[in-house]
Every structure is written in structure tokens, then in C-alpha cells.
Design an enzyme around this catalytic site. Structure first.
Site, PDB file in Angstrom:
ATOM      1  N   SER A  74     -28.484   8.159  21.810  1.00 20.12           N
ATOM      2  CA  SER A  74     -27.559   9.226  22.644  1.00 20.12           C
ATOM      3  C   SER A  74     -28.063  10.439  22.160  1.00 20.12           C
ATOM      4  CB  SER A  74     -26.153   9.099  22.232  1.00 20.12           C
ATOM      5  OG  SER A  74     -25.462  10.071  22.592  1.00 20.12           O
ATOM      6  N   SER A  75     -28.006  11.190  23.426  1.00 18.42           N
ATOM      7  CA  SER A  75     -28.494  12.908  22.966  1.00 18.42           C
ATOM      8  C   SER A  75     -27.369  13.496  22.283  1.00 18.42           C
ATOM      9  CB  SER A  75     -28.570  13.514  24.444  1.00 18.42           C
ATOM     10  OG  SER A  75     -27.310  13.559  25.177  1.00 18.42           O
ATOM     11  N   LYS A 120     -27.404   6.583  16.901  1.00 21.61           N
ATOM     12  CA  LYS A 120     -26.787   5.583  17.366  1.00 21.61           C
ATOM     13  C   LYS A 120     -27.672   4.498  18.025  1.00 21.61           C
ATOM     14  CE  LYS A 120     -23.136   4.848  20.997  1.00 21.61           C
ATOM     15  NZ  LYS A 120     -23.813   4.374  22.020  1.00 21.61           N
TER      16      LYS A 120
END
Length: 284
Positions: free
Chosen positions: A124-125, A130
Site C-alpha cells: 500500500s502507498s 502491508k
């Protein structure tokens, strides 16, 4: 239960479908070659259907069988429905297993976090570290498609009229698509997910030791009602079942150590001896 038992069950349930597919493949070797229009064999030599079968068997290495009733074999597409059903059954099981992998790997804080899936892409950005369960999600989507294709095959097979079924092309198209997707999906699941799964040992151990379910091990010694009361007290206070049982002096520490060995609780066991029931009864 152990992770070994969990994954062993997955292997067994998928092995069952391997056998079902093998059984169905045998039924697919029955052919209607020589039936001509509707199964009467009009305009063919009496030996034609046998010679065609022999030639096909020689060319493919598959032992084909001429259907005993060519009229029935020409109009009936039941074997395709059966094959599609087996593929759907496999898809359902794979989707369930994929859901399990997503749940068992959920976390690292707010989920179960008992296993770790190999990372396939940046998660995830906005959430560094994650790990998204992308391979199980691929399996879910393949399974949804196969389940939908089974409905198409079913409706097409049911829509044939009299001695012919004009909808065999869509039956074949969906069966081939389902087979290819399941084949590729299973290979990807094995190579890029299952083979890289690791156990989060400390998380598993902590989950076991704080579980009120450990009270189940006390049932043979103190009975269901007292074991249930300990489990409820553990949930209420946050105190471990081990400490509660020890404080209540219903069994000795040695008996507790033997009873609450997590490995001992993963299968049938010989009851722990020591007269704890009699001692507990005398205290009451």
C-alpha cells in the site's frame, strides 16, 4: 489444532476432487462417432463406427469406447454437466481455502496473523509493510468465473431439443475456459503462495495460551459445568485458564502441565490419572 492438521485437510479435500476428475475423464472416453445425423448411422458401413474408434484410439493413445446407444449419446450432454459440476466443486473448495489463507494471514495487529503469505507486490502507498493476499484473491476470482460457467453449461445442456443439442459450442467453450483457468490458478497458488507460507510461531503460541478453549481439557477431570465456569471467568477477567484452575486447586500443577500441553489437545488422548475428581469432590 495444528497448522499441520489445517493444511493436511486442504490436501485431502483437493485430492478428493483429483479423483472425481479422473473418474469423469473415464466417462468422456465414450463417443458417438458413426452416429451421423441423429444416431441412426444412416449412410455408413456397419463397421464404420468401430473402425473410426480404433483409429482415434491409435492416434491419441486414449482407449475410446463406442456408446451402446448412438441416439442417446448424440442428444445427451450429461457428461459435460457432470464434468462442469466437478470443476465447480473444485472451484468452491479452492475459494474456501483462499478465504482461509486470507483470514489466517490477516493482520499484523488487528487480524489473526497466524501465518505469513509471501509478498507479491508493494502492499500500500499509505501502509508500509502491508502484505496483500493477492494470490488468494486471484483464486477467488477464478472460482467465481468457474461457478458462473457451470450455470451456462447447465442451461445449455438443458436446452437441447429432441435428438440434437445446438448449444454444445458454448458448453465446450466454457469447459475449456474453466479447465485452463483452474489449471493455471492451481499452479500459481502452489508456486507463488503456498510454497512460501511460513508460520507465525509466537503469535500462534500466544493465541493458544490465552484461549479460554483450554478449559476443554479440564472436562474429563472436573466435568463440563465447572470447566465452562472457568472459561467464562477467564473471558471476564482476562486471567488464563491455567492460572484460574491452579488458584482454585481443583487439579495439581503437574496435572495442569500435562493437560494443557497444546500438542496433547490436538487428538485423542489417554485421560490424565491422579484422582483429581475425587480430590475435587472432597474439597466441595
Amino acid at each position: 489444532m495444528t497448522l499441520g492438521q489445517t493444511f493436511s485437510a486442504y490436501a485431502v479435500t483437493l485430492g478428493e476432487d483429483v479423483q472425481r476428475i479422473d473418474d469423469t475423464m473415464t466417462l468422456l472416453t465414450e463417443i458417438n462417432m458413426g452416429a451421423t445425423a441423429i444416431g441412426t448411422g444412416i449412410n455408413t458401413h456397419p463397421e464404420y463406427k468401430h473402425r473410426v474408434r480404433e483409429e482415434l484410439s491409435a492416434l491419441t493413445g486414449i482407449r475410446f469406447i463406442t456408446a451402446p446407444d448412438l441416439v442417446e449419446a448424440t442428444q445427451d450432454t450429461g457428461v459435460f454437466v457432470l464434468l462442469s459440476g466437478v470443476l465447480k466443486r473444485l472451484a468452491v473448495k479452492l475459494s474456501k481455502i483462499a478465504d482461509d489463507l486470507r483470514l489466517l494471514s490477516s493482520g499484523p495487529v488487528a487480524g489473526l496473523g497466524e501465518i505469513n503469505l509471501p509478498a507479491m507486490q508493494p502492499g500500500s502507498s499509505i501502509m508500509p509493510g502491508k502484505v496483500n493476499p493477492v494470490i488468494p484473491e486471484v483464486i477467488n476470482q477464478i472460482s467465481f468465473q468457474v461457478i458462473g460457467s457451470d450455470l451456462t453449461v447447465t442451461l445449455a445442456a438443458a436446452s437441447g431439443q429432441l435428438q440434437l443439442n445446438a448449444f454444445e459450442p458454448i458448453i465446450g467453450c466454457n469447459l475449456f475456459d474453466s479447465i485452463e483457468m483452474l489449471k493455471d490458478g492451481c499452479r500459481i497458488l502452489s508456486d507463488r503462495c503456498v510454497s512460501g507460507i511460513t508460520a507465525n510461531v509466537e503469535r500462534c503460541r500466544a493465541n493458544v495460551m490465552r484461549s479460554p478453549g483450554l478449559a476443554t481439557a479440564l472436562t474429563p477431570l472436573i466435568g463440563y459445568e465447572r470447566a465452562a465456569s472457568i472459561a467464562k471467568e477467564s473471558l471476564k477477567t482476562g486471567t488464563s485458564v491455567f492460572d484460574l484452575a491452579l488458584d482454585m486447586r481443583i487439579v495439581t500443577k503437574e496435572q495442569l502441565d500435562a493437560l494443557m500441553d497444546p500438542r496433547r489437545m490436538t487428538g485423542p488422548t489417554v485421560p490424565v490419572r491422579g484422582g483429581a475428581r475425587r480430590k475435587a469432590a472432597r474439597r466441595r
